[in-house]
Design an enzyme around this catalytic site. Structure first.
Site, mmCIF file in Angstrom:
data_model
loop_
_atom_site.group_PDB
_atom_site.id
_atom_site.type_symbol
_atom_site.label_atom_id
_atom_site.label_comp_id
_atom_site.label_asym_id
_atom_site.label_seq_id
_atom_site.Cartn_x
_atom_site.Cartn_y
_atom_site.Cartn_z
ATOM 1 C CG ASN A 221 6.424 -8.678 3.550
ATOM 2 O OD1 ASN A 221 6.608 -9.433 3.022
ATOM 3 N ND2 ASN A 221 4.636 -8.447 3.528
ATOM 4 C CE1 TYR B 155 -2.037 -6.396 10.851
ATOM 5 C CE2 TYR B 155 -3.977 -6.674 10.441
ATOM 6 C CZ TYR B 155 -3.221 -6.018 9.707
ATOM 7 O OH TYR B 155 -2.982 -4.661 9.277
ATOM 8 C CB SER C 67 -7.161 -3.631 10.087
ATOM 9 O OG SER C 67 -8.200 -4.586 8.873
ATOM 10 C CB ILE D 214 -1.159 0.289 1.554
ATOM 11 C CG1 ILE D 214 -1.903 -1.398 1.305
ATOM 12 C CG2 ILE D 214 -1.304 1.127 0.908
ATOM 13 C CD1 ILE D 214 -2.754 -1.963 2.563
ATOM 14 C CE LYS E 216 -3.100 -2.845 11.194
ATOM 15 N NZ LYS E 216 -1.352 -1.551 10.778
ATOM 16 C CG ASP F 79 9.761 -1.009 3.610
ATOM 17 O OD1 ASP F 79 9.217 -0.737 3.870
ATOM 18 O OD2 ASP F 79 10.812 -2.022 4.258
ATOM 19 C CG ASP G 280 -11.538 -16.488 7.427
ATOM 20 O OD1 ASP G 280 -11.693 -15.697 7.803
ATOM 21 O OD2 ASP G 280 -10.845 -16.928 6.348
ATOM 22 C CG PHE H 14 -10.318 -20.632 3.673
ATOM 23 C CD1 PHE H 14 -9.521 -22.345 3.476
ATOM 24 C CD2 PHE H 14 -9.100 -19.985 3.782
ATOM 25 C CE1 PHE H 14 -8.258 -22.229 2.913
ATOM 26 C CE2 PHE H 14 -8.306 -19.420 3.345
ATOM 27 C CZ PHE H 14 -7.482 -21.160 2.766
#
Ligand code: NAD
Ligand code: UDP
Length: 334
Positions: free
Chosen positions: A35, A149, A124, A12, A153, A31, A295, A218
């Site tokens: 990644n 994770y 997010s 992004i 946030k 940076d 999920d 999934f």
């Protein structure tokens, strides 16, 4: 004045660097390449024809941050840097808290020393957890997150709110991204995860190019139109443009603002597979597999506030997201 993009060589961040430079902003990137690849710097320069400074180093390195703030005339920071793999965060929570929260705290300390008060944070949709209804508005309850994770946030949003309470001369935009996919039209930058992708679109593009055998979908028993999970996929270039608007807003002394950056449209996994096949003339092989832990059935935004207050809305459609993702994969992936 320059805008500091932490994690600016990532997926992004690199697209945002392009949009910022094309909007006439001066950009500085930091940076640590955990990644990303140094080559992305050249790709951004090639796309825009503009030059900018890149520092290879860690955002937790306060000494390096001081050097950058002293030299570069930074007036705003967009904080992309962070670790983002949900599954990995369950296995390595301390690394996630250290990197994501540690980098934010280091930045805020050094920003304070240099009197820089404009801050955009990459949050997010995950902070909403399992929302009670759809679409999701910014004032919905947050914090019901199920993994480290997501908690980083949520905690960082809380830290930024505390900071604003302590000093309301800060201007802070909490941008809650939905599901970014797609790539720059040039095919020079895009999402290029190491190893087997966790996310849907990179998995699809690798099946389409023969690098992976078959997509596992999934779950086909969700409470959605075709039983597969529904998400709000947004083109990364649209998302990047949202950051240009957010920085402009901060400079107008807006205080603390929260915006959903999504399209407002929910697509199922099968919608994505079908759209991809239509656009790319392929046949992505798939099979149904058990649900993935954590999920949810569906997640899509109401993004009206960003339109009303930033003058931003997503413009690119699903076909464009599929086309550019495939183009990037064909040209660039390992
Ligand atoms: P990315 O991994 O492609 O980019 C993150 C960049 O930050 C990488 O280039 C990495 O090398 C760098 N980095 C990581 N830790 C660092 C550190 N301590 N110091 C310096 N650099 C560091 O990820 P992305 O998809 O571009 O995501 C950017 C941000 O947006 C992340 O904070 C992520 O959590 C958030 N986000 C992403 C998504 C998504 O689906 N991609 C969705 C919501 C939020
Ligand atoms: N998904 C899938 N197979 C995959 C990867 C993802 O079926 O290999 C589904 C996943 O269950 C979810 C959607 O695709 O319904 C988007 O998942 P992704 O990991 O891309 O983003 P998330 O919404 O989880 O952040």
């Amino acid at each position: 004045m320059s805008v500091l993009l932490t994690g600016g060589l990532g997926y992004i961040g690199s697209h945002t660097a392009v949009e910022m430079l094309e909007a006439g902003e001066e950009v500085v990137i930091i940076d640590n390449l955990s990644n990303s690849d140094k080559k992305v710097t050249n790709a951004i320069k090639e796309i825009t024809g503009k030059d900018f400074k890149t520092y290879i180093g860690d955002v937790r390195d306060e000494k390096l941050l001081r050097k950058i703030f002293k030299k570069e005339g930074i007036d705003a920071v967009i904080h992309f840097a962070g670790l983002k793999a949900v599954g990995e965060s369950v296995k390595k929570p301390v690394e996630y808290y250290d990197n994501n929260i540690g980098s934010t705290v280091a930045l805020l300390k050094v920003m304070k020393e240099y009197g820089v008060k404009n801050f955009v944070f990459s949050s997010s949709a995950t902070v909403y957890g399992k929302a009670k209804k759809m679409p999701i508005y910014e004032d919905f309850e947050i914090g019901g997150v199920t993994n480290p994770y997501g908690r980083t946030k949520y905690f960082i949003e809380e830290i930024l709110k505390d900071l604003y309470v302590s000093d309301n001369s800060y201007n802070i935009a909490l941008l809650r991204y939905f599901n970014p996919i797609g790539a720059h039209d040039s095919g020079l930058i895009g999402e290029d995860p190491n190893g087997i992708p966790n996310n849907l679109m990179p998995y699809i593009t690798r099946v389409a190019t023969g690098k992976l055998e078959c997509l596992s979908i999934f779950g086909n028993d969700y409470k959605t139109k075709d039983g597969t999970g529904v998400r709000d996929y947004i083109h990364v270039v649209d998302l990047a443009k949202g950051h240009v608007k957010a920085v402009k807003k901060l400079r107008g002394n807006c205080g603390l603002k929260v915006y959903n950056l999504g399209t407002g449209i929910g697509y199922s996994v099968l919608d994505i597979v079908n759209a991809f096949n239509d656009v790319c003339g392929g046949k992505v092989k798939y099979k149904f597999a058990p649900r993935r832990a954590g999920d949810i059935d569906e997640c899509y935004a109401n993004a009206d506030l960003a339109y009303k207050e930033l003058g931003w809305k997503a413009e690119r459609d699903l076909k464009d997201m599929c086309r550019t993702s495939y183009n990037f994969e064909q040209k660039h992936s390992k």
